[in-house]
Write a protein that holds these residues in place. Structure first.
Motif, mmCIF file in Angstrom:
data_model
loop_
_atom_site.group_PDB
_atom_site.id
_atom_site.type_symbol
_atom_site.label_atom_id
_atom_site.label_comp_id
_atom_site.label_asym_id
_atom_site.label_seq_id
_atom_site.Cartn_x
_atom_site.Cartn_y
_atom_site.Cartn_z
ATOM 1 N N ALA B 14 0.820 -1.205 0.000
ATOM 2 C CA ALA B 14 0.000 0.000 0.000
ATOM 3 C C ALA B 14 0.858 1.260 0.000
ATOM 4 O O ALA B 14 2.066 1.200 0.091
ATOM 5 N N ARG B 102 -17.211 3.654 6.204
ATOM 6 C CA ARG B 102 -17.272 2.234 5.844
ATOM 7 C C ARG B 102 -15.892 1.628 6.072
ATOM 8 O O ARG B 102 -14.881 2.312 5.988
ATOM 9 N N LYS B 104 -13.443 -0.176 4.720
ATOM 10 C CA LYS B 104 -12.239 0.011 3.926
ATOM 11 C C LYS B 104 -11.736 1.452 3.974
ATOM 12 O O LYS B 104 -10.543 1.705 3.998
ATOM 13 N N ALA B 105 -12.666 2.380 3.969
ATOM 14 C CA ALA B 105 -12.273 3.790 4.054
ATOM 15 C C ALA B 105 -11.741 4.100 5.451
ATOM 16 O O ALA B 105 -10.807 4.892 5.613
ATOM 17 N N ARG B 108 -7.923 3.628 5.844
ATOM 18 C CA ARG B 108 -7.093 4.675 5.252
ATOM 19 C C ARG B 108 -7.240 5.985 5.997
ATOM 20 O O ARG B 108 -6.257 6.706 6.187
ATOM 21 N N ASN B 112 -4.376 8.157 7.681
ATOM 22 C CA ASN B 112 -4.109 9.520 7.226
ATOM 23 C C ASN B 112 -4.194 10.520 8.372
ATOM 24 O O ASN B 112 -3.428 11.477 8.434
ATOM 25 N N GLU B 217 -20.442 9.937 4.373
ATOM 26 C CA GLU B 217 -20.798 10.212 2.981
ATOM 27 C C GLU B 217 -22.284 10.548 2.988
ATOM 28 O O GLU B 217 -23.071 9.862 3.603
ATOM 29 N N LEU B 243 -17.243 16.597 -1.240
ATOM 30 C CA LEU B 243 -16.018 15.810 -1.132
ATOM 31 C C LEU B 243 -16.322 14.464 -0.491
ATOM 32 O O LEU B 243 -17.175 14.368 0.385
ATOM 33 N N ASN B 244 -15.602 13.421 -0.908
ATOM 34 C CA ASN B 244 -15.720 12.174 -0.168
ATOM 35 C C ASN B 244 -15.018 12.356 1.180
ATOM 36 O O ASN B 244 -14.163 13.235 1.332
ATOM 37 N N GLU B 246 -12.766 10.859 2.927
ATOM 38 C CA GLU B 246 -11.312 10.765 3.012
ATOM 39 C C GLU B 246 -10.644 12.083 2.613
ATOM 40 O O GLU B 246 -9.768 12.587 3.318
ATOM 41 N N VAL B 247 -11.071 12.644 1.486
ATOM 42 C CA VAL B 247 -10.507 13.914 1.020
ATOM 43 C C VAL B 247 -10.902 15.035 1.964
ATOM 44 O O VAL B 247 -10.081 15.897 2.309
ATOM 45 N N SER B 250 -8.664 15.084 5.189
ATOM 46 C CA SER B 250 -7.323 15.628 4.927
ATOM 47 C C SER B 250 -7.398 17.119 4.667
ATOM 48 O O SER B 250 -6.577 17.891 5.163
#
Lengths: 256, 256
Positions: B14, B102, B104-105, B108, B112, B217, B243-244, B246-247, B250
């Motif tokens: 990754a 969710r 998987k997100a 990350r 982050n 989301e 924005l999703n 994750e973005v 950050s």
């Protein structure tokens, strides 16, 4: 049988919300009547569980945003009557010059950059980019376009960004970068730089255009930073931590 | 045989750079002598191709950063002599209140957020969080700690963030949030809010502490926004695009 172009994204799974159904001129079979039969249909069927008479937010690639009424939806296609009413959001006035990321990260970064409203992306080669990255099938125009499209669908935007590939660093930075960055503020991200990354009010109009260079994992080499500085790029930092490229790109872009 | 704890991350693949070898007190077999035999060893062998006498950047969890000399490395373990010299970078003074993403997100995002220097994370339930997310094995303390560790290794930081789970929204926002956010500036991310997300110089000292709430989301519901506003949270926006998560995370964090 449903005809689905095979593509690399498990789009029904990833963190992507189809907040906008993005249509291209070729989807239209009649004025204001569009038909879809690809992954967008799968999304309507499986995620949105769309039924006839549903009203969806739709957009025309490089055009306006409006609404579409579902006339018909079955296992093989959906038909919509659409009307367009408003312009897409203004572009983020940042040109991104990005060292080519590893393929899996490239997909997400391209999508995130489209979500953030960037319209011009230059993928460049630098010392720490592995030669194999340039051979990745994820660099094909179709695959790049797919990630850009997913980003636009997420963000509710229609204006398709442009991506250029520059496999040779020296010709790029000596012969092209000056023209690319003309009349913009120019910054190169560099951990340890003295200057902080500038920021603006995200809702301001008339933000000055910016060209932003972001390096690979491990950063630009001193030689590469010098070449950027020769063309007037100011090294900037986001603080003491070493960010991975994906986070760094979102972080830098969101200050504009 | 190499003993590897089975974990969910394909960590050799990754977008994670082990910029710091993070050690815990249990790795030490003698004062200043540490031994590792897990995924960190795999990373040294396969990615860094570490050999005896290599000098690595090392850190002690919740302690200092310094360097380690490789005394010995083979198929089953590596031994290092270490010395610690400097403090980790200052924490980002932001407490993150995040609707549970969710699975998987989540992985990350946790990573982050650790990269960005956040030390306090509250994962909360809201209307649009699917109940199944709370059952995900990725929510186990070991899996969360793993993602936090990867983030610290990337960022060159040692201070382990704390993550709390809050599966009930109303008790959290009515009984806990006030104490959690006491003496901080409080913001709730809300697409369409009038107020822009504030920002500071990333290199400034003495930045005022902030509590930041980020939704799922699809965003917080109007009821949820009201509950945050009742406790003094100001709705803020990052601009016209959706924005999703994750973005968005950050993007918001990098303005501080």
């Amino acid at each position: 049988m449903l005809s689905i172009k095979p593509i690399h994204t498990n789009y029904l799974n990833a963190d992507h919300s189809m907040n906008l159904l993005l249509l291209s001129p070729s989807d239209f079979y009649h004025q204001n009547r569009a038909r879809i039969d690809d992954r967008r249909l799968l999304h309507l069927q499986n995620i949105l569980k769309t039924a006839p008479e549903s009203i969806l937010k739709v957009g025309l690639i490089d055009g306006q945003i409006g609404s579409g009424t579902v006339l018909k939806i079955d296992a093989t296609m959906a038909e919509l009557e659409v009307s367009f009413e408003r312009d897409p959001p203004p572009a983020l006035p940042v040109t991104l010059v990005l060292a080519l990321p590893r393929p899996k990260a490239l997909r997400r970064i391209i999508r995130n950059v489209a979500v953030l409203g960037v319209k011009r992306i230059h993928l460049i080669n630098v010392w720490k980019v592995e030669k194999s990255y340039w051979q990745s099938p994820l660099l094909s125009p179709d695959n790049i376009r797919e990630q850009l499209t997913l980003g636009l669908e997420q963000a509710v935007d229609t204006v398709m960004p442009q991506v250029s590939l520059h496999p040779l660093f020296k010709p790029f930075v000596e012969d092209e970068l000056n023209d690319i960055s003309k009349n913009t503020l120019t910054y190169v991200a560099h951990p340890g730089a003295d200057n902080p990354a500038p920021s603006t009010n995200p809702q301001a109009d008339n933000k000055p255009p910016v060209t932003l260079a972001v390096g690979p994992e491990g950063g630009f080499t001193p030689y590469e930073i010098e070449k950027f500085e020769e063309v007037g790029f100011l090294p900037i930092s986001l603080g003491p931590r070493i960010l991975n490229v994906e986070v760094a790109v979102s972080a830098l872009l969101c200050r504009y």
